[in-house]
Design a protein around this motif. Structure first.
Motif, PDB file in Angstrom:
ATOM      1  N   LEU A 252       0.866  -1.182   0.000  1.00  0.00           N
ATOM      2  CA  LEU A 252       0.000   0.000   0.000  1.00  0.00           C
ATOM      3  C   LEU A 252       0.900   1.229   0.000  1.00  0.00           C
ATOM      4  N   ILE A 253       0.773   2.082  -1.009  1.00  0.00           N
ATOM      5  CA  ILE A 253       1.592   3.298  -0.995  1.00  0.00           C
ATOM      6  C   ILE A 253       0.691   4.523  -0.881  1.00  0.00           C
ATOM      7  N   GLU A 254       1.157   5.482  -0.124  1.00  0.00           N
ATOM      8  CA  GLU A 254       0.352   6.673   0.160  1.00  0.00           C
ATOM      9  C   GLU A 254       1.262   7.898   0.135  1.00  0.00           C
ATOM     10  N   ARG A 255       0.863   8.914  -0.594  1.00  0.00           N
ATOM     11  CA  ARG A 255       1.716  10.097  -0.743  1.00  0.00           C
ATOM     12  C   ARG A 255       1.800  10.948   0.520  1.00  0.00           C
ATOM     13  N   HIS A 256       0.785  10.860   1.365  1.00  0.00           N
ATOM     14  CA  HIS A 256       0.795  11.605   2.611  1.00  0.00           C
ATOM     15  C   HIS A 256       1.423  10.722   3.703  1.00  0.00           C
ATOM     16  N   ASN A 257       1.621  11.276   4.906  1.00  0.00           N
ATOM     17  CA  ASN A 257       2.249  10.464   5.954  1.00  0.00           C
ATOM     18  C   ASN A 257       1.234   9.766   6.854  1.00  0.00           C
ATOM     19  N   LEU A 258      -0.035   9.863   6.493  1.00  0.00           N
ATOM     20  CA  LEU A 258      -1.104   9.276   7.305  1.00  0.00           C
ATOM     21  C   LEU A 258      -2.061   8.495   6.420  1.00  0.00           C
ATOM     22  N   PRO A 259      -2.770   7.526   7.004  1.00  0.00           N
ATOM     23  CA  PRO A 259      -3.834   6.889   6.242  1.00  0.00           C
ATOM     24  C   PRO A 259      -5.085   7.772   6.245  1.00  0.00           C
ATOM     25  N   GLY A 260      -6.014   7.485   5.359  1.00  0.00           N
ATOM     26  CA  GLY A 260      -7.331   8.113   5.449  1.00  0.00           C
ATOM     27  C   GLY A 260      -7.724   9.016   4.298  1.00  0.00           C
ATOM     28  N   GLY A 261      -6.764   9.687   3.669  1.00  0.00           N
ATOM     29  CA  GLY A 261      -7.145  10.667   2.649  1.00  0.00           C
ATOM     30  C   GLY A 261      -8.023  11.726   3.287  1.00  0.00           C
ATOM     31  N   CYS A 262      -9.234  11.893   2.749  1.00  0.00           N
ATOM     32  CA  CYS A 262     -10.184  12.847   3.336  1.00  0.00           C
ATOM     33  C   CYS A 262     -10.484  12.487   4.786  1.00  0.00           C
ATOM     34  N   ALA A 263     -10.467  11.195   5.089  1.00  0.00           N
ATOM     35  CA  ALA A 263     -10.965  10.683   6.366  1.00  0.00           C
ATOM     36  C   ALA A 263      -9.850  10.638   7.404  1.00  0.00           C
ATOM     37  N   SER A 264      -9.640  11.767   8.078  1.00  0.00           N
ATOM     38  CA  SER A 264      -8.484  11.866   8.960  1.00  0.00           C
ATOM     39  C   SER A 264      -8.808  12.763  10.152  1.00  0.00           C
ATOM     40  N   SER A 265      -7.778  13.280  10.800  1.00  0.00           N
ATOM     41  CA  SER A 265      -7.978  14.227  11.900  1.00  0.00           C
ATOM     42  C   SER A 265      -6.718  15.060  12.029  1.00  0.00           C
ATOM     43  N   PHE A 266      -6.800  16.169  12.755  1.00  0.00           N
ATOM     44  CA  PHE A 266      -5.596  16.946  13.039  1.00  0.00           C
ATOM     45  C   PHE A 266      -5.743  17.598  14.392  1.00  0.00           C
ATOM     46  N   ARG A 267      -4.619  17.944  14.994  1.00  0.00           N
ATOM     47  CA  ARG A 267      -4.669  18.530  16.334  1.00  0.00           C
ATOM     48  C   ARG A 267      -4.307  20.002  16.338  1.00  0.00           C
ATOM     49  N   ARG A 268      -4.999  20.758  17.160  1.00  0.00           N
ATOM     50  CA  ARG A 268      -4.639  22.148  17.444  1.00  0.00           C
ATOM     51  C   ARG A 268      -4.862  22.333  18.936  1.00  0.00           C
ATOM     52  N   GLY A 269      -3.806  22.730  19.625  1.00  0.00           N
ATOM     53  CA  GLY A 269      -3.937  22.931  21.062  1.00  0.00           C
ATOM     54  C   GLY A 269      -4.503  21.688  21.723  1.00  0.00           C
ATOM     55  N   ARG A 270      -5.527  21.881  22.548  1.00  0.00           N
ATOM     56  CA  ARG A 270      -6.078  20.708  23.251  1.00  0.00           C
ATOM     57  C   ARG A 270      -7.197  20.012  22.477  1.00  0.00           C
ATOM     58  N   PHE A 271      -7.383  20.400  21.209  1.00  0.00           N
ATOM     59  CA  PHE A 271      -8.452  19.803  20.404  1.00  0.00           C
ATOM     60  C   PHE A 271      -7.909  18.865  19.331  1.00  0.00           C
ATOM     61  N   GLU A 272      -8.672  17.823  19.063  1.00  0.00           N
ATOM     62  CA  GLU A 272      -8.414  17.021  17.867  1.00  0.00           C
ATOM     63  C   GLU A 272      -9.642  17.158  16.979  1.00  0.00           C
ATOM     64  N   PHE A 273      -9.425  17.617  15.751  1.00  0.00           N
ATOM     65  CA  PHE A 273     -10.545  17.873  14.850  1.00  0.00           C
ATOM     66  C   PHE A 273     -10.755  16.723  13.877  1.00  0.00           C
ATOM     67  N   GLU A 274     -12.003  16.405  13.681  1.00  0.00           N
ATOM     68  CA  GLU A 274     -12.398  15.472  12.627  1.00  0.00           C
ATOM     69  C   GLU A 274     -12.310  16.231  11.303  1.00  0.00           C
ATOM     70  N   THR A 275     -11.616  15.659  10.301  1.00  0.00           N
ATOM     71  CA  THR A 275     -11.478  16.413   9.050  1.00  0.00           C
ATOM     72  C   THR A 275     -12.739  16.389   8.202  1.00  0.00           C
ATOM     73  N   ALA A 276     -13.459  15.271   8.203  1.00  0.00           N
ATOM     74  CA  ALA A 276     -14.527  15.149   7.210  1.00  0.00           C
ATOM     75  C   ALA A 276     -15.855  14.632   7.755  1.00  0.00           C
ATOM     76  N   LEU A 277     -15.822  13.572   8.485  1.00  0.00           N
ATOM     77  CA  LEU A 277     -17.047  12.808   8.731  1.00  0.00           C
ATOM     78  C   LEU A 277     -18.118  13.570   9.509  1.00  0.00           C
ATOM     79  N   HIS A 278     -19.309  13.607   8.936  1.00  0.00           N
ATOM     80  CA  HIS A 278     -20.492  14.063   9.656  1.00  0.00           C
ATOM     81  C   HIS A 278     -21.249  12.822  10.121  1.00  0.00           C
ATOM     82  N   GLU A 279     -21.602  11.987   9.164  1.00  0.00           N
ATOM     83  CA  GLU A 279     -22.397  10.808   9.477  1.00  0.00           C
ATOM     84  C   GLU A 279     -21.918   9.662   8.617  1.00  0.00           C
TER      85      GLU A 279
END
Ligand SMILES: Cc1cc2nc3c(=O)[nH]c(=O)nc-3n(C[C@H](O)[C@H](O)[C@H](O)COP(=O)(O)OP(=O)(O)OC[C@H]3O[C@@H](n4cnc5c(N)ncnc54)[C@H](O)[C@@H]3O)c2cc1C
Ligand code: FES
Lengths: 513, 405
Positions: free
Chosen positions: A31-58
């Motif tokens: 499996l090769i992936e150009r980014h350093n994480l799995p998920g593509g759109c389906a990921s998360s990121f952190r800012r301060g004390r929060f972790e944000f969902e990048t995409a998923l609503h439902e």
């Protein structure tokens, strides 16, 4: 040169599902992936004390503890991913103006067919029968789909006619035509059409079959979110892949697909070296792959024409907000609220072409469903809108930050106004993602998240019916949002799983000579 | 037979035919479309690529002495084109090959965003004699050399939607650099807020950017600087360390946001001072903590590993290595010492760029620099820049990414 039974390009939902299926079958898979994480759109990121969902609503097609949806069966039963999450009790709230231009709509629709039907009757007295029938038709569609899968797509026309006549009769029409034929009151149509943005096709081109299928799944099986964002789901799939012997190269881009004399795939060139394989399951966008990674002589003219005929779908714009007060304190009670200017999706879709006119939006407050989504005393809200055109390509870099914030301010203002709440003073973290951001992280063309527009001639059903001729380049199949079932986590996972199975049966045929 | 029966057209049979014909209709749409070659890159992607390059090639245009122990390096884009516009306060992660070691360091862009159009960023490198990279840069970089760095990174910038209209910046030593960028950005109308910099230096002579700061303050009434000298008492200067009282004095009665940038010791000291002000978290923002150099002073450090060397097994895109790893240094440093090229940007555990899989063994991760996502903890993913080996360890590390089409 290292040799693999199969190489999966891209670790989005589609690629991950394909990779898991191949590894599970004991195939040596890379499996090769150009980014350093799995998920593509389906990921998360952190800012301060929060972790944000990048995409998923439902997440659609997940189901409850008693009743598993197909997506959950694939991910949990088949791939063995252990996930914790919450069921979203309400499908949506919608606040807008009806397509008559006057009537105000503010409706909250719960999950489950009966509660949903009762709520609709409450908002639009007299609509009950049409909504009940809508779900009956949905059930028929669902059964027709199961039947088709059970016979591997080789359906018997007589059997179909007898058991699934609505499927055959209504399946080729857009939702506006069928709703009218069902004599669904216009106001009920307005509410029932709320989810159009999840497919980003307006009612006059939105396939009734595909839309009904999606709404039926959301209402019947409920919607679901993982407790630790999409990163839990996609890392879970990645781990299942690893556990079954799969190998992963991150920060590694496929640059070229190699072909033998018979124009069949024989390898992949990547930024981390070249590997040998006869089977590629590709999660990268087909147009880009045909244009940049294949020599022109291997790409059939029909594929060039097909991709010239298509439009990209849903360029995303999201404002991620971490607030330093709890949802309760802020008076945020709804999970997801759709707030288009108007329930007239044709009009809304048009406005979505430009930054100037796009006033559509959906909000999600994760903490209303998962109180532990962020630290105590805080909550997370995301405001999303989709663009149906490429106006972000017209933004000059000098104006980029200003344009971003202008749009973000517009969404925040509307959120406060429509819900009668105040969030601005409590914004502790904020991040704004535009189509440029999507291009940067997922590299989809124009920053789209839904692959190609699922409108009319190119909606799910004709794509599925033509699956046999969809991937004419030997050894190269496409999975994910741009594939046979279109966008959404469940559809991307479905296509990855289905096309990996198809690859497996081809491998079997090859072995048997 | 189902209990409901609908049709759209007048004749149900024709509806069915229409269904059956969907592939035909689709084929017709395909046939009618042109066979012009497919476009391999779209305009939005081009814009995004120029704005978010994975790496930038610069040439050193000039190097200027700045105070007794700092040098400002003027970097110009090698191809002469414009550089990505950045949010004042952001940094670039500069590649520094030293012998067989390939490492990186972060430097704030301390010039105006307006210069990006001309293809210019300035960075300032302060000498830390105990350090590995800053003396190397100061002694070896010269005009005309090529330098490779990341695009602009980081989150210490003014966000009008979030921050107070007034920012009190607390800077120590070379920690002034992001605020230089902000001051220029305000002067050149790229940003609009009130900036009061409380700037700690040892002595008046050691102040970096003295002249430039005076000039921006003179040119722009939204920027103010207060110098605080720790080792000298002089008229016109505050004396001592930056304290809660000083912040109160210059912050005033209204709402303000604190932005901090300086050495780790300054953060540790300021944490307790700022606590006295009772500000909400949203009003206190800090630059990257920086790589932790004394893991043994961090809470939870397993004392028995101090000074020991373990075996580190590295899997990276189909290749495998066994290398030594000191418990006193991060796994990233172990990789770099061994000549491996690994992805790195913030080196503070925050950005996730070095996200890797811990295949086996134990690591120590200081809480201060633990920026992992929640699910990473369940599945054994770590940021190698902020993980220290506590036993023999095996990791799967991504390649350092490169730009492609
Ligand atoms: C803001 C937002 C909200 C959404 N909300 C929902 C929702 O509520 N419910 C829902 O079901 N869906 C939602 N979606 C849609 C859903 O996320 C996508 O449709 C789905 O995840 C697409 O999956 P995919 O398999 O096509 O992969 P993608 O996410 O497109 O991933 C493709 C992967 O391939 C990699 N790649 C590309 N080129 C190469 C190359 N040359 N070499 C190596 N790797 C490469 C990319 O880096 C990427 O990781 C949302 C999307 C967004 C952006
Ligand atoms: S380099 Fe940023 S987390 Fe390691």
């Amino acid at each position: 040169m290292p040799k693999y039974d199969a190489v999966v390009i891209g670790a989005g939902n589609g690629g991950l599902a394909a990779a898991c299926r191949m590894a599970l079958a004991g195939k040596k898979t890379l499996l090769i992936e150009r980014h350093n994480l799995p998920g593509g759109c389906a990921s998360s990121f952190r800012r301060g004390r929060f972790e944000f969902e990048t995409a998923l609503h439902e997440l659609c097609e997940w189901g409850t503890a008693e009743k598993f949806g197909a997506c959950r069966q694939t991910v949990v039963d088949d791939f063995g991913v252990d996930l914790k999450g919450h069921i979203v009790p309400e499908n949506f709230r919608v606040i807008t103006t009806a397509s008559d231009g006057k009537t105000k709509i503010d409706a909250t629709l719960p999950c489950g067919q009966q509660p949903f039907i009762d709520a609709m009757e409450k908002y639009v007295p007299g609509c009950r029968k049409s909504i009940e029938d809508f779900f009956k038709i949905g059930t028929e569609f669902h059964e027709a789909g199961d039947y088709s899968l059970s016979v591997n797509g080789k359906t018997d026309p007589a059997y179909m006619q007898e058991h699934y006549p609505n499927f055959l009769r209504l399946g080729s029409y857009p939702i506006d035509k069928v709703f009218n034929a069902m004599k669904m009151p216009k106001l009920a149509q307005d509410i029932m059409g709320t989810y159009w943005g999840y497919l980003d096709v307006a009612a006059d081109k939105l396939s009734f079959l595909q839309y009904t299928n999606m709404v039926w799944l959301y209402v019947t099986y409920g919607a679901w979110i993982p407790d630790k964002t999409s990163h839990e789901l996609t890392t879970g799939m990645l781990e299942s892949f690893r556990k079954h012997g799969g190998e992963t190269w991150f920060n590694c881009s496929a640059t070229k697909i190699l072909f033998d004399d018979e124009k069949a795939v024989c390898g992949v060139e990547t930024t981390c070296g070249t590997v040998e394989t006869k089977h590629i399951l590709c999660n990268a966008n087909p147009t880009m792959v045909y244009a940049n990674m294949c020599p022109p002589e291997v790409v059939p003219e029909r594929m060039v024409k097909l991709h010239n005929a298509r439009e990209y779908s849903a360029r995303m714009f999201v404002v991620y907000i971490g607030l330093d007060k709890s949802a309760e304190e802020l008076g945020l009670h709804d999970y997801s609220v759709f707030m288009p200017e108007s329930a007239d999706s044709v009009r809304e879709y048009q406005s979505g072409k430009t930054i100037k006119d796009n006033y559509n939006m959906v909000s999600v407050c994760y903490n209303t469903v998962n109180p532990d989504f962020s630290p105590p005393g805080t909550c997370v809200v995301s405001l999303t809108t989709t663009f149906s055109g490429d106006d972000w390509a017209n933004v000059d870099e000098e104006d980029y930050f200003k344009t971003k914030n202008m749009m973000a301010n517009r969404l925040i203002d509307r959120f406060e106004e429509k819900l009668g709440v105040t969030i601005r003073p409590y914004i502790e973290e904020i991040e704004v993602a535009t189509p440029w951001t999507m291009c940067n992280f997922v590299n989809t063309p124009q920053g789209s998240a839904y692959g190609y527009e699922l409108s009319g001639w190119d909606s799910m059903m004709p794509r599925m019916m033509m699956m046999g001729t969809e991937f004419p380049v030997k050894g190269l199949k496409f999975v994910g949002a741009s594939s046979i079932r279109g966008d959404g986590y469940n559809s991307a996972i479905f296509s990855g799983n289905t096309l990996a199975r198809k690859t497996l049966s081809e491998m079997k045929e090859e072995e048997e000579g | 037979m189902p209990e409901v029966n609908y049709k759209v057209g007048l004749i149900g049979k024709l509806d069915m035919l229409k269904f059956k014909n969907m592939p035909k209709v689709r084929n017709a749409a395909i046939d009618a479309s042109p066979s012009t070659p497919l476009k391999g890159i779209e305009p939005t992607n081009e814009k995004a690529k120029a704005h978010h390059p994975k790496q930038i090639e610069f040439v050193i245009d000039d190097i200027l002495q700045n105070g007794p122990d700092a040098k400002t390096v003027i970097l110009k884009k090698k191809d002469g084109e414009r550089l990505p516009l950045f949010r004042a306060g952001q940094y670039i992660s500069v590649d520094v090959p030293i012998g067989t070691t390939h490492t990186t360091r972060s430097y704030s862009i301390c010039s105006s965003p307006a210069l990006a159009k001309e293809g210019i960023y300035h960075i300032t490198v302060k000498r830390d004699d105990a350090g590995f990279v800053s003396p190397y840069i100061q002694d070896n970089w010269k005009k005309g050399d090529t330098v490779i760095a990341s695009g602009p990174q980081g989150h210490l910038y003014y966000e009008p939607i979030r921050d107070a209209k007034k920012v009190v910046a607390l800077a120590g030593g070379s920690g002034i650099t992001p605020f230089m960028g902000m001051a220029y950005a305000i002067r050149d109308s790229y940003e609009d807020f009130d900036l009061t910099v409380i700037f700690g230096s040892r002595t008046e002579d050691a102040i970096v950017y003295r002249k430039e700061l005076d000039e921006v303050c003179a040119a722009c009434d939204k920027v103010h600087v207060v110098h605080v000298l720790s080792d000298e008492e002089k008229e016109g200067f505050e004396h001592g360390f930056i304290s809660a009282d000083l912040i109160r004095k210059y912050g005033g009665d209204g709402e303000f946001s604190i932005f901090m940038c300086g050495p780790q010791a300054m953060y540790n000291f300021l944490d307790s001072e700022i606590a006295k002000l009772g500000l909400r978290k949203k009003f206190v923002r800090r630059e990257l903590f920086g790589a932790i150099k004394d893991p043994w002073n961090q809470p939870g450090y397993p004392e028995e590993i101090r000074g020991r060397t373990f075996n580190l097994h590295v899997v990276q895109c189909g290749k495998e290595y066994d290398i030594p790893a000191s418990a006193d240094e991060s796994l990233m440093v172990a990789c770099e010492r061994a000549g491996l090229v690994v992805p790195s940007r913030c080196r503070s555990g925050e950005c996730g760029w070095c996200h890797s899989k811990l295949l086996s063994g134990d690591v120590f991760i200081p809480e201060k620099t633990d920026g992992r996502r929640a699910a990473d903890l369940d599945y054994g993913y770590i940021h190698i820049c902020s993980s220290f080996p506590a036993s023999d360890v095996a990791i799967d590390v991504p390649a350092k990414p490169v730009d492609t089409q």
